[in-house]
Design a protein around this motif. Structure first.
Motif, short mmCIF file in Angstrom:
data_model
loop_
_atom_site.label_atom_id
_atom_site.label_comp_id
_atom_site.label_asym_id
_atom_site.label_seq_id
_atom_site.Cartn_x
_atom_site.Cartn_y
_atom_site.Cartn_z
N ALA A 28 41.82 -3.10 99.78
CA ALA A 28 41.28 -3.47 98.47
C ALA A 28 41.39 -2.33 97.47
N ALA A 29 41.07 -1.12 97.89
CA ALA A 29 41.10 0.01 96.96
C ALA A 29 42.52 0.37 96.54
N ALA B 16 43.39 -2.65 93.89
CA ALA B 16 42.53 -2.76 92.70
C ALA B 16 43.09 -2.09 91.44
N LEU C 244 35.03 -4.33 93.27
CA LEU C 244 35.27 -3.91 94.64
C LEU C 244 33.97 -4.01 95.44
#
Length: 238
Positions: free
Chosen positions: A207-208, A211, A220
């Motif tokens: 995810a990071a 993003a 997040l």
């Protein structure tokens, strides 16, 4: 006190929740699930254990055995409804337990239409509407799987460790950028079909990485699946 365990394809994530927040969290390779027996010696004896699993029966059996005599694990399975979420899957029980936990976690904090994105070994992109109905979603290979498939199935493309570029001028950058573009495009195309005012929650190991390149409003959420498990466990107590 709740012990939540998310058994993923690659990683096993766990956390101890005291009703206000996560006191401690950690990860293990799923292949080393037996090591949870040693980790659990630091967990509160009076805690309730709840878990979800997408890594197969062998992984589930390993977790159960590791905690045997200390915790009776409640395994979350997808169902027609739980914790304010209704499941519109054609066969509700076939929905991945991690996606179900993430949807429960999302509903506990968001009452509007929401895109729930779990970016792990696979990337899942799910629509939870304002009424709490899971309307359906997408599954695509995660970032690492995309890169690995190119390296495995082509003669001249490496397992790239490139950087994101708008106009890549090296093979490594082209692969990394292409995979990120693909992830972001899939998420964005689903998001723009949602009603105005919808949100997007992004969780998972990748995810990071995704993003910064996602040009839609998003938040997040590091622990969304664990949050959903804790919310489910607390609902069973109430």
């Amino acid at each position: 006190m709740i012990v939540a365990i998310d058994v993923g394809n690659s990683r096993l994530k766990w956390g101890v929740h005291d009703g206000r927040g996560w006191r401690v969290r950690g990860t293990l390779p799923t292949a080393e699930a037996a090591a949870l027996a040693d980790v659990a010696t630091g967990w509160p004896v009076q805690a309730r254990a709840v878990a979800c699993n997408v890594a197969g029966q062998t992984a589930e059996d390993a977790v159960t055995a590791a905690l045997q005599g200390r915790y009776a694990v409640c395994w979350l399975r997808a169902s027609k409804a739980a914790c304010g979420v209704r499941n519109a899957y054609e066969r509700p029980e076939t929905l991945g337990a991690d996606r179900w936990a993430a949807l429960i976690g999302a509903r506990s904090r968001n009452q509007s239409d929401c895109l729930v994105v779990c970016a792990g070994t696979a990337t899942t992109i799910d629509h939870l509407d304002a009424e709490g109905v899971f309307r359906g979603g997408l599954i695509l290979p995660g970032l690492h799987l995309m890169r690995a498939s190119l390296a495995r199935n082509t003669a001249n493309l490496p397992l790239a460790e490139g950087r994101f570029c708008a106009e890549p001028r090296s093979t490594a950058d082209a692969i990394t950028s292409g995979c990120l573009f693909a992830q972001c495009a899939a998420i964005t195309s689903r998001f723009i079909s949602l009603p105005a005012g919808a949100g997007c929650l992004l969780t998972g190991g990748a995810a990071a990485v995704i993003a910064p390149y996602l040009n839609i409003p998003h938040v997040l959420e590091e622990n969304l699946i664990l949050d959903g498990l804790a919310h489910f466990a607390n609902a069973q107590i109430a």
